[in-house]
Scaffold this motif. Structure first.
Motif, PDB file in Angstrom:
ATOM      1  N   ARG A 138       9.801  -7.632 -26.194  1.00  0.00           N
ATOM      2  CA  ARG A 138       8.599  -7.363 -25.412  1.00  0.00           C
ATOM      3  C   ARG A 138       7.543  -6.665 -26.270  1.00  0.00           C
ATOM      4  NH1 ARG A 138      10.659  -4.106 -21.862  1.00  0.00           N
ATOM      5  NH2 ARG A 138      11.494  -5.755 -20.541  1.00  0.00           N
ATOM      6  N   GLU A 139       7.971  -5.760 -27.148  1.00  0.00           N
ATOM      7  CA  GLU A 139       7.043  -5.052 -28.016  1.00  0.00           C
ATOM      8  C   GLU A 139       6.417  -5.997 -29.042  1.00  0.00           C
ATOM      9  OE1 GLU A 139       5.025  -1.531 -29.224  1.00  0.00           O
ATOM     10  OE2 GLU A 139       6.181  -2.064 -27.440  1.00  0.00           O
ATOM     11  N   ILE A 140       7.207  -6.954 -29.540  1.00  0.00           N
ATOM     12  CA  ILE A 140       6.666  -7.955 -30.463  1.00  0.00           C
ATOM     13  C   ILE A 140       5.566  -8.753 -29.783  1.00  0.00           C
ATOM     14  CG2 ILE A 140       7.196 -10.155 -31.606  1.00  0.00           C
ATOM     15  CD1 ILE A 140       9.895  -8.971 -32.395  1.00  0.00           C
ATOM     16  N   LEU A 141       5.829  -9.183 -28.558  1.00  0.00           N
ATOM     17  CA  LEU A 141       4.844  -9.963 -27.820  1.00  0.00           C
ATOM     18  C   LEU A 141       3.576  -9.145 -27.572  1.00  0.00           C
ATOM     19  CD1 LEU A 141       4.259 -12.650 -26.421  1.00  0.00           C
ATOM     20  CD2 LEU A 141       5.310 -11.706 -24.351  1.00  0.00           C
ATOM     21  N   LYS A 142       3.737  -7.888 -27.232  1.00  0.00           N
ATOM     22  CA  LYS A 142       2.593  -7.006 -26.992  1.00  0.00           C
ATOM     23  C   LYS A 142       1.761  -6.847 -28.255  1.00  0.00           C
ATOM     24  CE  LYS A 142       1.538  -2.204 -25.735  1.00  0.00           C
ATOM     25  NZ  LYS A 142       2.132  -0.886 -25.369  1.00  0.00           N
ATOM     26  N   GLU A 143       2.412  -6.598 -29.378  1.00  0.00           N
ATOM     27  CA  GLU A 143       1.702  -6.450 -30.648  1.00  0.00           C
ATOM     28  C   GLU A 143       0.966  -7.728 -31.029  1.00  0.00           C
ATOM     29  OE1 GLU A 143       1.108  -4.058 -32.977  1.00  0.00           O
ATOM     30  OE2 GLU A 143       1.887  -2.574 -31.572  1.00  0.00           O
ATOM     31  N   ASN A 144       1.607  -8.851 -30.794  1.00  0.00           N
ATOM     32  CA  ASN A 144       1.022 -10.133 -31.182  1.00  0.00           C
ATOM     33  C   ASN A 144      -0.226 -10.462 -30.372  1.00  0.00           C
ATOM     34  OD1 ASN A 144       1.319 -12.515 -32.894  1.00  0.00           O
ATOM     35  ND2 ASN A 144       1.691 -13.638 -30.996  1.00  0.00           N
ATOM     36  N   GLN A 145      -0.303  -9.914 -29.176  1.00  0.00           N
ATOM     37  CA  GLN A 145      -1.452 -10.192 -28.304  1.00  0.00           C
ATOM     38  C   GLN A 145      -2.626  -9.246 -28.566  1.00  0.00           C
ATOM     39  OE1 GLN A 145       0.593  -9.851 -24.549  1.00  0.00           O
ATOM     40  NE2 GLN A 145       1.058 -12.038 -24.451  1.00  0.00           N
ATOM     41  N   ASN A 146      -2.397  -8.224 -29.388  1.00  0.00           N
ATOM     42  CA  ASN A 146      -3.455  -7.264 -29.713  1.00  0.00           C
ATOM     43  C   ASN A 146      -3.898  -7.425 -31.159  1.00  0.00           C
ATOM     44  OD1 ASN A 146      -3.334  -6.088 -27.141  1.00  0.00           O
ATOM     45  ND2 ASN A 146      -1.611  -4.781 -27.755  1.00  0.00           N
ATOM     46  N   GLU A 147      -4.930  -6.697 -31.526  1.00  0.00           N
ATOM     47  CA  GLU A 147      -5.425  -6.718 -32.900  1.00  0.00           C
ATOM     48  C   GLU A 147      -5.478  -5.300 -33.450  1.00  0.00           C
ATOM     49  OE1 GLU A 147      -5.754  -9.291 -34.765  1.00  0.00           O
ATOM     50  OE2 GLU A 147      -5.379 -10.714 -33.138  1.00  0.00           O
ATOM     51  N   ALA A 148      -4.379  -4.603 -33.292  1.00  0.00           N
ATOM     52  CA  ALA A 148      -4.318  -3.215 -33.754  1.00  0.00           C
ATOM     53  C   ALA A 148      -4.161  -3.146 -35.274  1.00  0.00           C
ATOM     54  CB  ALA A 148      -3.151  -2.499 -33.077  1.00  0.00           C
ATOM     55  N   VAL A 149      -4.449  -1.980 -35.830  1.00  0.00           N
ATOM     56  CA  VAL A 149      -4.267  -1.755 -37.264  1.00  0.00           C
ATOM     57  C   VAL A 149      -2.794  -1.947 -37.631  1.00  0.00           C
ATOM     58  CG1 VAL A 149      -4.433  -0.044 -39.109  1.00  0.00           C
ATOM     59  CG2 VAL A 149      -6.216  -0.159 -37.346  1.00  0.00           C
ATOM     60  N   LEU A 150      -2.548  -2.587 -38.790  1.00  0.00           N
ATOM     61  CA  LEU A 150      -1.186  -2.831 -39.290  1.00  0.00           C
ATOM     62  C   LEU A 150      -0.347  -3.653 -38.301  1.00  0.00           C
ATOM     63  CD1 LEU A 150      -0.441   0.693 -40.807  1.00  0.00           C
ATOM     64  CD2 LEU A 150      -1.297  -1.321 -41.994  1.00  0.00           C
ATOM     65  N   LYS A 151      -1.010  -4.586 -37.660  1.00  0.00           N
ATOM     66  CA  LYS A 151      -0.347  -5.415 -36.647  1.00  0.00           C
ATOM     67  C   LYS A 151       0.872  -6.150 -37.199  1.00  0.00           C
ATOM     68  CE  LYS A 151      -1.272  -9.606 -33.939  1.00  0.00           C
ATOM     69  NZ  LYS A 151      -2.340 -10.475 -33.393  1.00  0.00           N
ATOM     70  N   MET A 152       0.686  -6.879 -38.303  1.00  0.00           N
ATOM     71  CA  MET A 152       1.780  -7.674 -38.843  1.00  0.00           C
ATOM     72  C   MET A 152       2.917  -6.802 -39.377  1.00  0.00           C
ATOM     73  SD  MET A 152       1.685 -10.857 -38.397  1.00  0.00           S
ATOM     74  CE  MET A 152       0.837 -10.836 -36.820  1.00  0.00           C
TER      75      MET A 152
END
Length: 289
Positions: A138-152
Motif C-alpha cells: 500500500r505504501e509503494i502504491l501511495k508513493e508511486n501516485q505522488n511526486e515527493a522528494v526521493l520518490k524512487m
C-alpha cells in the motif's frame, strides 16, 4: 498462437518513466485486460499480492491456488495467466532489471531465492504476515501516485523490504531455498546460464561439466544439493518448458517444435516428452486448450 511478450511501457503508455509500475490488482485487470487475459510473458520482474478473492494462477504450466495471502514472483520470460473471482483484491508492482540494478551495485535481483532459479517455487502463502506485507504494498502504491522528494529511492526501499522479508519466509518454508546460501550456488547459477544459452543444441551433462571445469559426478552433486535433481533433469526441464511454450505457439506442428529443440527424430521427442511431462504433446495441447 504466439505467446505475447509484454513490455512495461504497454502498461503506462502516457508516462515518460518506463522502468516501474504499481497498481491495485483490481484496477490493473480493468485497465490492462486487453493485454493480460491470455497466456503471456513479460520482459520485467513482477510481484503480486492477493488480499481477497480466489482463483488460479498458472505459471509455466503449473497451476497455483489464489487465496488471501497468495504472494507471487515472476521472472522475465515466464509464461503465466490467471482466472480470478470478481471480488479479487490485492496489489501488483513490476520493474525492469535495470531499475533495480541501477540503484543497487552489490545486491543483485537474482540473489533472492524466488528470482534466483526457475527451479525454485514462484510463490509464498502468507499467514500471520499478510497485514505487514499489505502495508508495504500500500505504501509503494501511495508513493508511486505522488511526486515527493526521493520518490524512487523510497519505492526501492519498500521493494527491498518486501524482497528481504519474503526471502526470510521463503527460506523458512522451502528447504531447498537455503541452498542459495550454499557454496554450490555460484556454480549452479553458471550452469543455468549455460543451459539457457545452449539447451537447444546441447543436452549432455558431461559437456556442461566440461564447460564448468568440474567432473560430471561433481556437477550432479551440485544439482542434487541445490534442487534435488540430476544435471540431466535440470537440462531437460528447460528443454521441455520451451517445448510447451512452442507447442502453444505452433499448435499442431509438433515436428517443427522437435526440430527447433534439436530433435530430428520426432517419435523419440514425443516419447521423451511423455516420459518427462506425463503426457504426449498432442494430449498437452488438447488439455491446455
Amino acid at each position: 498462437m504466439k505467446t505475447a511478450i509484454l513490455d512495461i511501457k504497454q502498461f503506462e503508455p502516457g508516462e515518460t518513466r518506463k522502468e516501474f509500475y504499481a497498481n491495485t490488482i483490481e484496477n490493473h485487470i480493468i485497465t490492462n485486460h486487453r493485454n493480460i487475459h491470455k497466456p503471456h510473458k513479460h520482459n520485467f520482474y513482477l510481484t503480486v499480492l492477493f488480499t481477497q478473492g480466489s482463483g488460479i494462477h498458472e505459471i509455466d504450466f503449473t497451476t497455483y491456488t489464489v487465496k488471501p495471502g497468495s504472494l507471487f514472483f515472476l521472472n522475465p520470460g515466464q509464461t503465466h495467466h490467471w482466472e480470478l473471482s470478481e471480488d479479487i483484491r490485492g496489489y501488483i508492482f513490476f520493474h525492469t532489471q535495470a531499475f533495480y540494478d541501477l540503484h543497487y551495485n552489490r545486491i543483485k535481483i537474482h540473489n533472492y531465492p524466488f528470482f534466483y532459479s526457475v527451479q525454485n517455487a514462484p510463490f509464498l502463502y502468507l499467514e500471520n504476515d499478510l497485514t505487514d506485507f499489505e502495508s508495504l504494498f500500500r505504501e509503494i502504491l501511495k508513493e508511486n501516485q505522488n511526486e515527493a522528494v526521493l520518490k524512487m529511492q523510497k519505492i526501492l526501499s519498500l521493494i527491498d523490504q518486501i524482497y528481504i522479508n519474503s526471502t526470510r519466509l521463503y527460506i523458512e518454508k522451502n528447504a531447498t531455498a537455503t541452498a542459495v546460501q550454499h557454496s554450490y550456488a555460484l556454480r549452479f547459477q553458471e550452469l543455468e546460464r549455460l543451459i539457457e544459452k545452449h539447451y537447444k543444441s546441447e543436452k549432455s551433462p558431461s559437456q556442461y561439466a566440461e564447460w564448468l571445469n568440474v567432473s560430471p559426478k561433481h556437477l550432479n552433486r551440485i544439482t542434487q544439493s541445490m534442487v534435488g535433481k540430476t544435471t540431466s533433469d535440470v537440462i531437460l526441464d528447460r528443454v521441455f518448458l520451451e517445448a510447451k511454450r512452442e507447442l502453444i505457439r505452433f499448435k499442431n506442428n509438433f515436428a517443427e517444435v522437435a526440430t527447433a529443440l534439436g530433435y530430428d527424430d520426432y517419435a523419440y521427442f514425443s516419447r521423451l516428452f511423455k516420459k518427462k511431462c506425463g503426457e504426449t504433446p498432442s494430449s498437452f495441447i488438447n488439455r491446455y486448450r
